[in-house]
Design a protein around this motif. Sequence first.
Motif, PDB file in Angstrom:
ATOM      1  N   UNK A   6       0.476  -1.304   0.227  1.00 31.54           N
ATOM      2  CA  UNK A   6       0.297   0.050   0.348  1.00 31.54           C
ATOM      3  C   UNK A   6       1.305   1.285  -0.347  1.00 31.54           C
ATOM      4  N   UNK A   7       1.749   1.061   0.930  1.00 31.77           N
ATOM      5  CA  UNK A   7       3.469   2.431   0.445  1.00 31.77           C
ATOM      6  C   UNK A   7       4.030   2.757  -0.164  1.00 31.77           C
ATOM      7  N   UNK A   8       4.034   1.683  -0.891  1.00 33.69           N
ATOM      8  CA  UNK A   8       5.634   1.182  -2.164  1.00 33.69           C
ATOM      9  C   UNK A   8       5.613   2.248  -3.177  1.00 33.69           C
ATOM     10  N   UNK A   9       4.188   2.606  -3.772  1.00 32.17           N
ATOM     11  CA  UNK A   9       4.543   3.502  -4.588  1.00 32.17           C
ATOM     12  C   UNK A   9       4.495   5.302  -3.819  1.00 32.17           C
ATOM     13  N   UNK A  10       3.961   5.750  -2.789  1.00 35.72           N
ATOM     14  CA  UNK A  10       4.070   6.956  -1.990  1.00 35.72           C
ATOM     15  C   UNK A  10       5.963   6.920  -1.618  1.00 35.72           C
ATOM     16  N   UNK A  11       6.585   5.691  -1.317  1.00 34.44           N
ATOM     17  CA  UNK A  11       7.811   5.881  -1.175  1.00 34.44           C
ATOM     18  C   UNK A  11       8.643   5.496  -1.820  1.00 34.44           C
ATOM     19  N   UNK A  12       8.149   5.439  -3.361  1.00 35.43           N
ATOM     20  CA  UNK A  12       9.134   5.135  -4.363  1.00 35.43           C
ATOM     21  C   UNK A  12       9.757   3.754  -4.955  1.00 35.43           C
ATOM     22  N   UNK A  13       9.284   2.993  -4.096  1.00 40.36           N
ATOM     23  CA  UNK A  13       9.650   1.796  -4.365  1.00 40.36           C
ATOM     24  C   UNK A  13       9.423   0.728  -5.812  1.00 40.36           C
ATOM     25  N   UNK A  14       8.872   1.887  -6.464  1.00 40.29           N
ATOM     26  CA  UNK A  14       8.086   0.705  -7.683  1.00 40.29           C
ATOM     27  C   UNK A  14       9.262   1.127  -8.863  1.00 40.29           C
ATOM     28  N   UNK A  15      10.001   0.669  -9.452  1.00 37.58           N
ATOM     29  CA  UNK A  15      11.055   0.794 -10.217  1.00 37.58           C
ATOM     30  C   UNK A  15      10.980   0.058 -11.980  1.00 37.58           C
ATOM     31  N   UNK A  16      10.417   1.204 -13.043  1.00 38.21           N
ATOM     32  CA  UNK A  16      10.784   0.410 -14.444  1.00 38.21           C
ATOM     33  C   UNK A  16      11.870   0.254 -14.849  1.00 38.21           C
ATOM     34  N   UNK A  27      18.383  -5.488 -36.783  1.00 37.62           N
ATOM     35  CA  UNK A  27      18.804  -5.704 -35.642  1.00 37.62           C
ATOM     36  C   UNK A  27      18.874  -4.485 -34.703  1.00 37.62           C
ATOM     37  N   UNK A  28      17.598  -3.215 -35.558  1.00 33.68           N
ATOM     38  CA  UNK A  28      17.958  -2.514 -34.835  1.00 33.68           C
ATOM     39  C   UNK A  28      16.336  -2.446 -33.861  1.00 33.68           C
ATOM     40  N   UNK A  29      16.638  -1.446 -32.409  1.00 29.55           N
ATOM     41  CA  UNK A  29      15.774  -1.275 -31.449  1.00 29.55           C
ATOM     42  C   UNK A  29      14.630  -0.680 -31.883  1.00 29.55           C
ATOM     43  N   UNK A  30      13.302  -1.787 -32.082  1.00 27.54           N
ATOM     44  CA  UNK A  30      11.933  -0.522 -32.133  1.00 27.54           C
ATOM     45  C   UNK A  30      11.213   0.196 -31.220  1.00 27.54           C
ATOM     46  N   UNK A  31      11.750  -0.490 -29.856  1.00 31.36           N
ATOM     47  CA  UNK A  31      10.665  -0.164 -29.072  1.00 31.36           C
ATOM     48  C   UNK A  31      11.367  -0.837 -27.577  1.00 31.36           C
ATOM     49  N   UNK A  32      10.273  -1.184 -26.378  1.00 30.04           N
ATOM     50  CA  UNK A  32      10.661  -1.915 -25.610  1.00 30.04           C
ATOM     51  C   UNK A  32       8.574  -2.113 -24.941  1.00 30.04           C
ATOM     52  N   UNK A  33       9.371  -3.224 -24.003  1.00 28.06           N
ATOM     53  CA  UNK A  33       8.534  -3.934 -23.268  1.00 28.06           C
ATOM     54  C   UNK A  33       8.782  -3.108 -21.469  1.00 28.06           C
ATOM     55  N   UNK A  34       7.602  -2.264 -21.227  1.00 24.21           N
ATOM     56  CA  UNK A  34       7.903  -1.129 -19.783  1.00 24.21           C
ATOM     57  C   UNK A  34       7.301  -2.810 -18.703  1.00 24.21           C
ATOM     58  N   UNK A  35       8.989  -3.283 -17.814  1.00 26.20           N
ATOM     59  CA  UNK A  35       8.984  -4.055 -16.602  1.00 26.20           C
ATOM     60  C   UNK A  35       8.960  -3.777 -15.501  1.00 26.20           C
ATOM     61  N   UNK A  36       7.843  -4.350 -14.498  1.00 28.11           N
ATOM     62  CA  UNK A  36       7.414  -3.323 -12.715  1.00 28.11           C
ATOM     63  C   UNK A  36       8.237  -4.180 -12.360  1.00 28.11           C
ATOM     64  N   UNK A  37       9.082  -3.556 -11.508  1.00 27.26           N
ATOM     65  CA  UNK A  37       9.431  -4.646 -10.399  1.00 27.26           C
ATOM     66  C   UNK A  37       9.406  -3.390  -8.971  1.00 27.26           C
ATOM     67  N   UNK A  38       9.096  -4.364  -7.866  1.00 29.70           N
ATOM     68  CA  UNK A  38       9.664  -3.698  -6.716  1.00 29.70           C
ATOM     69  C   UNK A  38      10.521  -3.806  -5.860  1.00 29.70           C
ATOM     70  N   UNK A  39      11.437  -2.546  -5.474  1.00 30.36           N
ATOM     71  CA  UNK A  39      12.481  -2.991  -4.140  1.00 30.36           C
ATOM     72  C   UNK A  39      12.115  -2.557  -3.087  1.00 30.36           C
ATOM     73  N   UNK A  40      11.494  -3.877  -2.358  1.00 27.24           N
ATOM     74  CA  UNK A  40      11.211  -4.091  -1.657  1.00 27.24           C
ATOM     75  C   UNK A  40      12.392  -3.503  -0.476  1.00 27.24           C
ATOM     76  N   UNK A  41      11.870  -2.997   0.571  1.00 28.56           N
ATOM     77  CA  UNK A  41      13.342  -2.557   1.942  1.00 28.56           C
ATOM     78  C   UNK A  41      13.769  -3.713   2.583  1.00 28.56           C
TER      79      UNK A  41
END
Length: 182
Positions: A6-16, A27-41
């Motif tokens: 519940x507090x992870x967003x407010x504390x800035x613990x989520x990373x992309x 062979x060229x990069x045409x985009x990306x997929x955003x992947x969510x991770x949680x840096x739990x303390x």
Amino acid sequence: MEADLRGAIARGEFLMYYQPQIDLRTGRCIGAEALLRWQHPKKGLLLPGGFVPLALDSGLTTAIDRFVVQEVCRQIGLWRGQGYVPGRIAINMSAVTLLTPDFAQDLGASARAHNVDPAQLEIEVLESTMFPRISAAFNTVYDLRTLGVNLAIDDFGTGYSSLAMLKDLPVDRIKLDRRFIT
């Protein structure tokens, strides 16, 4: 764990993290997929399997999905400001969020706030969660398409697969599940 989430967003613990998508012909990069991770303390870096089920059970999915949209738009804006053209960025989205009536409007507002062309965004929804709710989500899908946002079905072949239904969906891309191919 739910209190931490519940507090992870407010504390800035989520990373992309951004996984490049490569055109195999050039062979060229045409985009990306955003992947969510949680840096739990205390538990360290958690992959979505370690917190998404809890987010679904506790009703936090939409708040997390909205954070992801904001963060992806912010990052695209930063890249553009540095002279990079990142291509299309795919964002995994829950069907619950897609069913939220104001989701398309909020996404459009985030894109405008960061000077992002909505055509640079692709919303990915799991086939197993999308197909049972497609009629309920049709208005949101239509609104997203009107903005220029692309739509992808992820893990096609894992649930309610219907090749006939695909011709009626406003889908730009289908990501086939490995089991479907084999």
